[in-house]
Design a protein around this motif. Sequence first.
Motif, PDB file in Angstrom:
ATOM      1  N   ASN A  94      33.212  22.661  -1.838  1.00  0.00           N
ATOM      2  CA  ASN A  94      33.276  21.202  -1.684  1.00  0.00           C
ATOM      3  C   ASN A  94      32.857  20.526  -2.989  1.00  0.00           C
ATOM      4  O   ASN A  94      31.869  20.910  -3.603  1.00  0.00           O
ATOM      5  N   TYR A  95      33.639  19.520  -3.389  1.00  0.00           N
ATOM      6  CA  TYR A  95      33.356  18.797  -4.636  1.00  0.00           C
ATOM      7  C   TYR A  95      32.838  17.382  -4.385  1.00  0.00           C
ATOM      8  O   TYR A  95      32.489  16.680  -5.321  1.00  0.00           O
ATOM      9  N   ARG A  96      32.800  16.973  -3.143  1.00  0.00           N
ATOM     10  CA  ARG A  96      32.542  15.574  -2.804  1.00  0.00           C
ATOM     11  C   ARG A  96      31.096  15.316  -2.386  1.00  0.00           C
ATOM     12  O   ARG A  96      30.542  14.258  -2.668  1.00  0.00           O
ATOM     13  N   GLU A 141      28.399  23.229  -5.547  1.00  0.00           N
ATOM     14  CA  GLU A 141      27.523  23.370  -6.709  1.00  0.00           C
ATOM     15  C   GLU A 141      26.813  22.045  -7.009  1.00  0.00           C
ATOM     16  O   GLU A 141      26.022  21.965  -7.948  1.00  0.00           O
ATOM     17  N   ASN A 142      27.081  21.024  -6.199  1.00  0.00           N
ATOM     18  CA  ASN A 142      26.420  19.732  -6.387  1.00  0.00           C
ATOM     19  C   ASN A 142      24.924  19.848  -6.072  1.00  0.00           C
ATOM     20  O   ASN A 142      24.477  20.814  -5.446  1.00  0.00           O
ATOM     21  N   GLU A 143      24.173  18.844  -6.461  1.00  0.00           N
ATOM     22  CA  GLU A 143      22.733  18.862  -6.216  1.00  0.00           C
ATOM     23  C   GLU A 143      22.425  18.635  -4.734  1.00  0.00           C
ATOM     24  O   GLU A 143      23.316  18.297  -3.937  1.00  0.00           O
ATOM     25  N   SER A 144      21.179  18.820  -4.361  1.00  0.00           N
ATOM     26  CA  SER A 144      20.786  18.692  -2.946  1.00  0.00           C
ATOM     27  C   SER A 144      20.970  17.275  -2.429  1.00  0.00           C
ATOM     28  O   SER A 144      21.427  17.057  -1.299  1.00  0.00           O
ATOM     29  N   GLY A 145      20.605  16.289  -3.239  1.00  0.00           N
ATOM     30  CA  GLY A 145      20.806  14.905  -2.832  1.00  0.00           C
ATOM     31  C   GLY A 145      19.757  14.408  -1.856  1.00  0.00           C
ATOM     32  O   GLY A 145      18.845  15.131  -1.447  1.00  0.00           O
ATOM     33  N   ASP A 146      19.895  13.145  -1.451  1.00  0.00           N
ATOM     34  CA  ASP A 146      18.937  12.520  -0.528  1.00  0.00           C
ATOM     35  C   ASP A 146      19.070  13.100   0.876  1.00  0.00           C
ATOM     36  O   ASP A 146      20.139  13.588   1.270  1.00  0.00           O
ATOM     37  N   LYS A 200      24.475  19.121  -1.188  1.00  0.00           N
ATOM     38  CA  LYS A 200      24.114  20.298  -0.386  1.00  0.00           C
ATOM     39  C   LYS A 200      23.535  19.888   0.967  1.00  0.00           C
ATOM     40  O   LYS A 200      23.796  20.525   1.990  1.00  0.00           O
ATOM     41  N   THR A 201      22.766  18.826   0.990  1.00  0.00           N
ATOM     42  CA  THR A 201      22.144  18.372   2.240  1.00  0.00           C
ATOM     43  C   THR A 201      23.205  17.989   3.271  1.00  0.00           C
ATOM     44  O   THR A 201      23.121  18.380   4.445  1.00  0.00           O
ATOM     45  N   ILE A 202      24.188  17.223   2.840  1.00  0.00           N
ATOM     46  CA  ILE A 202      25.254  16.795   3.758  1.00  0.00           C
ATOM     47  C   ILE A 202      26.045  17.997   4.250  1.00  0.00           C
ATOM     48  O   ILE A 202      26.358  18.112   5.449  1.00  0.00           O
ATOM     49  N   LEU A 203      26.374  18.928   3.353  1.00  0.00           N
ATOM     50  CA  LEU A 203      27.145  20.109   3.765  1.00  0.00           C
ATOM     51  C   LEU A 203      26.372  20.979   4.736  1.00  0.00           C
ATOM     52  O   LEU A 203      26.943  21.505   5.692  1.00  0.00           O
ATOM     53  N   GLN A 204      25.083  21.129   4.513  1.00  0.00           N
ATOM     54  CA  GLN A 204      24.276  21.931   5.432  1.00  0.00           C
ATOM     55  C   GLN A 204      24.294  21.311   6.831  1.00  0.00           C
ATOM     56  O   GLN A 204      24.471  22.019   7.837  1.00  0.00           O
TER      57      GLN A 204
END
Length: 582
Positions: free
Chosen positions: A298-300, A327-332, A303-307
């Motif tokens: 996923n490029y959009r 490979e994106n960051e974890s994010g809010d 990691k938090t949202i994908l989990q």
Amino acid sequence: MIDYFQRGLNNLTQNDLLNGMNDKQREAVVCTEGPLLIMAGAGSGKTRVLTHRVAYLIEHQNVNPWNILAITFTNKAAREMRERIDRLVEYGSEAVWVSTFHALCVRILRRDAEKVGFSKAFTIGSPSEQKTLMKHIVADTLNLDTKQYDPRSFLASISSWKNELIEPEEALLQANAEANPMEVAAARAYQIYQDELKKNQTMDFDDLIMKTIQLFESSPETLEFYQRKFRYIHVDEYQDTNEAQYRLVNMLAQGFRNLCVVGDADQSIYGWRGANMENILNFEKDYKDATVIKLEQNYRSTKTILQAANEVIEHNLNRKDKTLWTENESGDKITYYRADNAADEGYFVIKNIQKEIREKHRSYNDFAILYRTNAQSRTLEETFVKANIPYKLVGAHRFYDRKEIMDILAYLRLVANPDDSMSFARVVNEPKRGIGATSITKLQNFADMHGISLYEAGKSVDLTGIPARTAKKITEFCDMLKLFHQVQKQATITEMTEQILSITGYQKALNDANTLEAKGRLENLEEFLSVTKEFDENWDPEDEESDPFTDFLADLALVSDQDGVDQNDDVVTLMTLHAAKG
């Protein structure tokens, strides 16, 4: 004519075309022969894969652009795909067929509709016309109470039957077998509805696909023509196809079997309107030699949202195993707020929008609010108005649903198809000509008795029992339509529209009214003329199979709610989850 195979320099080398793609994306692009199922998770770059695959076929496999078909679900998605292909391919991209299912079928039927009993200039009925017709059938033909037997419910049943390719006779047999009075009444209405559409030389949206399948079934040579033409077929959002769309795709693909479908069973949300998720789950049964490629990166999202998404998706019962990663960051972290009531929810949303604008310098168009049903927007709208926050409601009253626009479109449909009785009934007294409802009913009864259109009945109005003064008005109206039909042969859409507005007195009536409402309607008609001018400028007079009036009307009939979303407007967007998916 450009020789696509001897053009010397390609726009992109193969390495350029595949540059920046992950291994699975590259594999999907270069796997061109035979059935291919691309299981594409959300944000995994499926549109990029599809467009690069089309470019790869043209630039590096020497495939003729006109032998490639790409089907999407919305006009907006089709436009985006078209623009991307145009940027990738140096020559010939305009010959690739990129369209929605409905637009594809319109294009096919414009060429061969006569083989299924329709004029090539058939009209595409709007939802409002469908409702008007069904209300007449329920109340006047079947003598049923429209409160107990809801015309909208009947139309929904008919749509479901058509999506399952069930004819009226079969629908009635099924309803009788179930002994369900409501279904029996709907099936009876279905038969009358189809007869009326045929008499009007009109198809509804579901007919477009159903009639194309009937065309292919009744005319093997027509099917063979399109099977030879479409050597490489691509279908986006395959998990949302219904039975009719599934059948259409499989009929076309039987020629060369180079069918590439893209989708994700985990994103199937259209079961309520006939989508069959089994179509994508059974692809490997339908095509035993199919290649399956999973796009899981996923490029959009963070990691938090994908989990969170993966943990929700794991509970789906019918699915192909797939795990999204990034490979994106974890994010809010994801915020959850449980409001006390609808008003509290609205204020919470506004407070957060204002905070983001104030602290992070965002714009209103950075925000979207999604809800399950349109009815849920009311409280949010009221709250936004009080807070003076601009917003746009997707799926609200559209430009083409406005009265004056529907009136002028009805006139244009009559120019292209005089037998369109629904359009005739709409404008025979627009502007006011002294032709009342009683006279129109008498004319309709005469038309029904003789199996003719209202236009044909109008030419014999002296036999209908309508008073002489009103009969004269109807004759004048029919003579005016005959004049328009003559003018149409030499006129552009804009010239014809201007003639209609002038000769009918429609424009004068609005000018004479001199109210704010009338001025608004005139402004909308001016905006409509800008639409006709744009069409006239882009229409190709060299296309012998094309007719500007039928093409223009078909283009407008296929416009969806999502097509009206302007990404540049600085407003908050409100829409249902289903509209957002579209």
